[in-house]
Write a protein that holds these residues in place. Structure first.
Motif, PDB file in Angstrom:
ATOM      1  N   TRP A  25     -22.055  -3.761  13.750  1.00 45.67           N
ATOM      2  CA  TRP A  25     -21.143  -4.182  14.822  1.00 45.67           C
ATOM      3  C   TRP A  25     -19.881  -4.852  14.317  1.00 45.67           C
ATOM      4  O   TRP A  25     -19.167  -5.479  15.069  1.00 45.67           O
ATOM      5  CB  TRP A  25     -21.839  -5.111  15.822  1.00 45.67           C
ATOM      6  CG  TRP A  25     -23.025  -4.508  16.450  1.00 45.67           C
ATOM      7  CD1 TRP A  25     -23.120  -3.286  17.024  1.00 45.67           C
ATOM      8  CD2 TRP A  25     -24.324  -5.072  16.558  1.00 45.67           C
ATOM      9  NE1 TRP A  25     -24.377  -3.064  17.469  1.00 45.67           N
ATOM     10  CE2 TRP A  25     -25.145  -4.144  17.201  1.00 45.67           C
ATOM     11  CE3 TRP A  25     -24.867  -6.293  16.168  1.00 45.67           C
ATOM     12  CZ2 TRP A  25     -26.471  -4.388  17.467  1.00 45.67           C
ATOM     13  CZ3 TRP A  25     -26.192  -6.537  16.433  1.00 45.67           C
ATOM     14  CH2 TRP A  25     -26.969  -5.596  17.073  1.00 45.67           C
ATOM     15  N   TRP A 306     -20.771 -11.163  21.254  1.00 46.07           N
ATOM     16  CA  TRP A 306     -19.338 -10.988  21.031  1.00 46.07           C
ATOM     17  C   TRP A 306     -19.069 -10.819  19.542  1.00 46.07           C
ATOM     18  O   TRP A 306     -19.697 -11.478  18.717  1.00 46.07           O
ATOM     19  CB  TRP A 306     -18.549 -12.209  21.526  1.00 46.07           C
ATOM     20  CG  TRP A 306     -18.927 -12.722  22.876  1.00 46.07           C
ATOM     21  CD1 TRP A 306     -19.974 -13.555  23.187  1.00 46.07           C
ATOM     22  CD2 TRP A 306     -18.268 -12.443  24.106  1.00 46.07           C
ATOM     23  NE1 TRP A 306     -19.992 -13.811  24.539  1.00 46.07           N
ATOM     24  CE2 TRP A 306     -18.956 -13.142  25.129  1.00 46.07           C
ATOM     25  CE3 TRP A 306     -17.140 -11.680  24.449  1.00 46.07           C
ATOM     26  CZ2 TRP A 306     -18.566 -13.094  26.468  1.00 46.07           C
ATOM     27  CZ3 TRP A 306     -16.758 -11.630  25.779  1.00 46.07           C
ATOM     28  CH2 TRP A 306     -17.469 -12.325  26.777  1.00 46.07           C
ATOM     29  N   ASP A 307     -18.092  -9.974  19.206  1.00 46.45           N
ATOM     30  CA  ASP A 307     -17.591  -9.895  17.843  1.00 46.45           C
ATOM     31  C   ASP A 307     -16.191 -10.502  17.856  1.00 46.45           C
ATOM     32  O   ASP A 307     -15.251  -9.898  18.374  1.00 46.45           O
ATOM     33  CB  ASP A 307     -17.548  -8.440  17.367  1.00 46.45           C
ATOM     34  CG  ASP A 307     -17.107  -8.319  15.914  1.00 46.45           C
ATOM     35  OD1 ASP A 307     -16.763  -9.358  15.314  1.00 46.45           O
ATOM     36  OD2 ASP A 307     -17.100  -7.193  15.390  1.00 46.45           O
ATOM     37  N   LYS A 330     -19.657  -0.976  29.445  1.00 44.35           N
ATOM     38  CA  LYS A 330     -20.515  -1.593  28.445  1.00 44.35           C
ATOM     39  C   LYS A 330     -21.939  -1.611  28.963  1.00 44.35           C
ATOM     40  O   LYS A 330     -22.193  -1.489  30.149  1.00 44.35           O
ATOM     41  CB  LYS A 330     -20.057  -3.007  28.105  1.00 44.35           C
ATOM     42  CG  LYS A 330     -20.157  -3.999  29.211  1.00 44.35           C
ATOM     43  CD  LYS A 330     -19.693  -5.353  28.689  1.00 44.35           C
ATOM     44  CE  LYS A 330     -19.879  -6.420  29.750  1.00 44.35           C
ATOM     45  NZ  LYS A 330     -19.017  -6.257  30.880  1.00 44.35           N
ATOM     46  N   LYS A 356     -19.823  -7.176  23.307  1.00 44.46           N
ATOM     47  CA  LYS A 356     -20.451  -5.969  22.771  1.00 44.46           C
ATOM     48  C   LYS A 356     -21.717  -5.638  23.552  1.00 44.46           C
ATOM     49  O   LYS A 356     -22.143  -4.488  23.600  1.00 44.46           O
ATOM     50  CB  LYS A 356     -20.807  -6.176  21.297  1.00 44.46           C
ATOM     51  CG  LYS A 356     -19.608  -6.393  20.390  1.00 44.46           C
ATOM     52  CD  LYS A 356     -18.712  -5.183  20.389  1.00 44.46           C
ATOM     53  CE  LYS A 356     -17.532  -5.391  19.457  1.00 44.46           C
ATOM     54  NZ  LYS A 356     -16.592  -4.253  19.536  1.00 44.46           N
TER      55      LYS A 356
END
Length: 394
Positions: A25, A306-307, A330, A356
């Motif tokens: 990811w 989250w990235d 998503k 994500k």
């Protein structure tokens, strides 16, 4: 904490499924990729009251603390291996495994910190009463010679584990100190946050914080989000802090539903990113190891992944205001009767960053933990029930 009716789930097997994953990811070229995930597994049979905290050892053992003084150790398959109820029946508010000695477990209950051997929970190896009020959070430094304990008085006690005495008493929070975390690779430095809406950076060579920010006072225009009109009234009480493995990036989650990301710059910190993550308060933030993947859990019953790596780079190069919103697809989980089902929905962007993964867990999140179990990355969730929910990510 108000008691909710316990909802007992059933143990289930996780069905085989696909997760879209490129370089774990961390690829930055497709910020709106869709993620699929397999169903959750529920661990039951260990507690009879709401679980308040979780931790996992590097060998895959899990410990959970609950209301009423209950502590349970779990095997990798979700089987309870041991149980202890502390005298006084004070809530077990934080549990923490040693990395150097994976069978050693630290637990806070009331004003007391106990050290236990997870292989035999019948009695404590040692215990300390150094805090004047209920302890909310424990943190070990990387060399494991110091243990920080944050309490309801706003104080942070630094316990010298070798000499078994308090080496520092850090008192600057004017309200409950809800969370504290030592910085990786910097055994004399830590960050703390509290219900006084303040976040602080400390160096243990000094009794005063190096840096303080008040989230309510520092709120800027580009953080405002009109999607929840009543949300702006919620004060930025800070519930949780987590430091990334690099030691220089940390995140905090607050009652206003927002997540803020800070970078340590010597003796001060700069906010690099802020976004609306949840429609209600953010109760937990947790960086996954060796990455800028951030788990967040909220009072809205949702868990997000989250990235923030690409956003941190963008902010460093060109800090601009977010002037647009778009919709994206998503994956989400919808919790139904103790299980989860995957679906794809259209939802608004959270500022300029997209989650994500969204898990519709359905219960207020008390504790959130990213941990490897049987070699696979999982998200462990404690909520208002007496069960642990495990969401496999790989």
């Amino acid at each position: 904490m108000s008691l909710h009716k316990n909802l007992e789930g059933k143990k289930g097997r996780s069905k085989t499924g696909n997760i879209t994953s490129d370089d774990k990811w961390n690829r930055r070229d497709t910020p709106s990729r869709v993620f699929w995930a397999i169903m959750a597994v529920t661990w039951t049979g260990g507690h009879s009251s709401p679980i308040l905290c979780l931790n996992a050892s590097k060998e895959g053992l899990v410990a959970s603390g609950a209301e009423g003084g209950d502590l349970v150790a779990w095997g990798e398959d979700g089987t309870p291996l041991g149980h202890v109820q502390f005298q006084g029946a004070d809530d077990v508010t934080s549990v923490l495994f040693s990395n150097t000695c994976p069978t050693k477990l630290y637990a806070s209950h009331g004003e007391t910190i106990s050290i236990l051997d997870v292989r035999s929970l019948k009695g404590s190896l040692d215990h300390f009463h150094v805090n004047e009020e209920e302890v909310n959070c424990l943190s070990l430094n990387e060399t494991e010679n110091l243990l920080a304990s944050a309490d309801d008085s706003g104080a942070i006690k630094i316990l010298d584990l070798e000499n078994k005495k308090v080496s520092r008493s850090l008192k600057r929070h004017s309200n409950i100190c809800s969370s504290v975390a030592f910085r990786p690779q910097r055994p004399q430095s830590l960050v703390s946050c509290g219900l006084d809406m303040q976040v602080m950076l400390w160096n243990l060579q000094k009794a005063r914080p190096l840096w303080i920010t008040n989230l309510q006072e520092d709120e800027s225009e580009d953080m405002e989000d009109p999607q929840s009109p009543g949300q702006l009234l919620n004060p930025a009480l800070v519930h949780s802090v987590s430091v990334a493995s690099c030691g220089n990036i940390f995140s905090c989650g607050a009652e206003d539903g927002k997540v803020r990301i800070f970078r340590v710059m010597g003796v001060k910190c700069e906010q690099k990113l802020g976004f609306k993550a949840h429609t209600l308060g953010v109760s937990q933030v947790n960086f996954l190891p060796e990455s800028y993947l951030l788990l967040t859990g909220g009072n809205d019953g949702k868990i997000m992944l989250w990235d923030v790596s690409s956003e941190l780079e963008k902010k460093q190069k060109s800090p601009t205001k977010h002037t647009h919103k778009r919709k994206t697809k998503k994956a989400t989980y919808a919790k139904q009767g103790g299980t989860t089902s995957a679906s794809v929905t259209d939802e608004e962007e959270h500022g300029d960053i997209l989650p994500k993964l969204t898990i519709k867990h359905g219960e207020k999140v008390n504790w959130l933990l990213g941990a490897k179990i049987k070699g696979c990355q999982n998200v462990l969730v404690a909520d208002q029930t007496s069960c642990i929910s495990v969401y496999p990510l790989s």
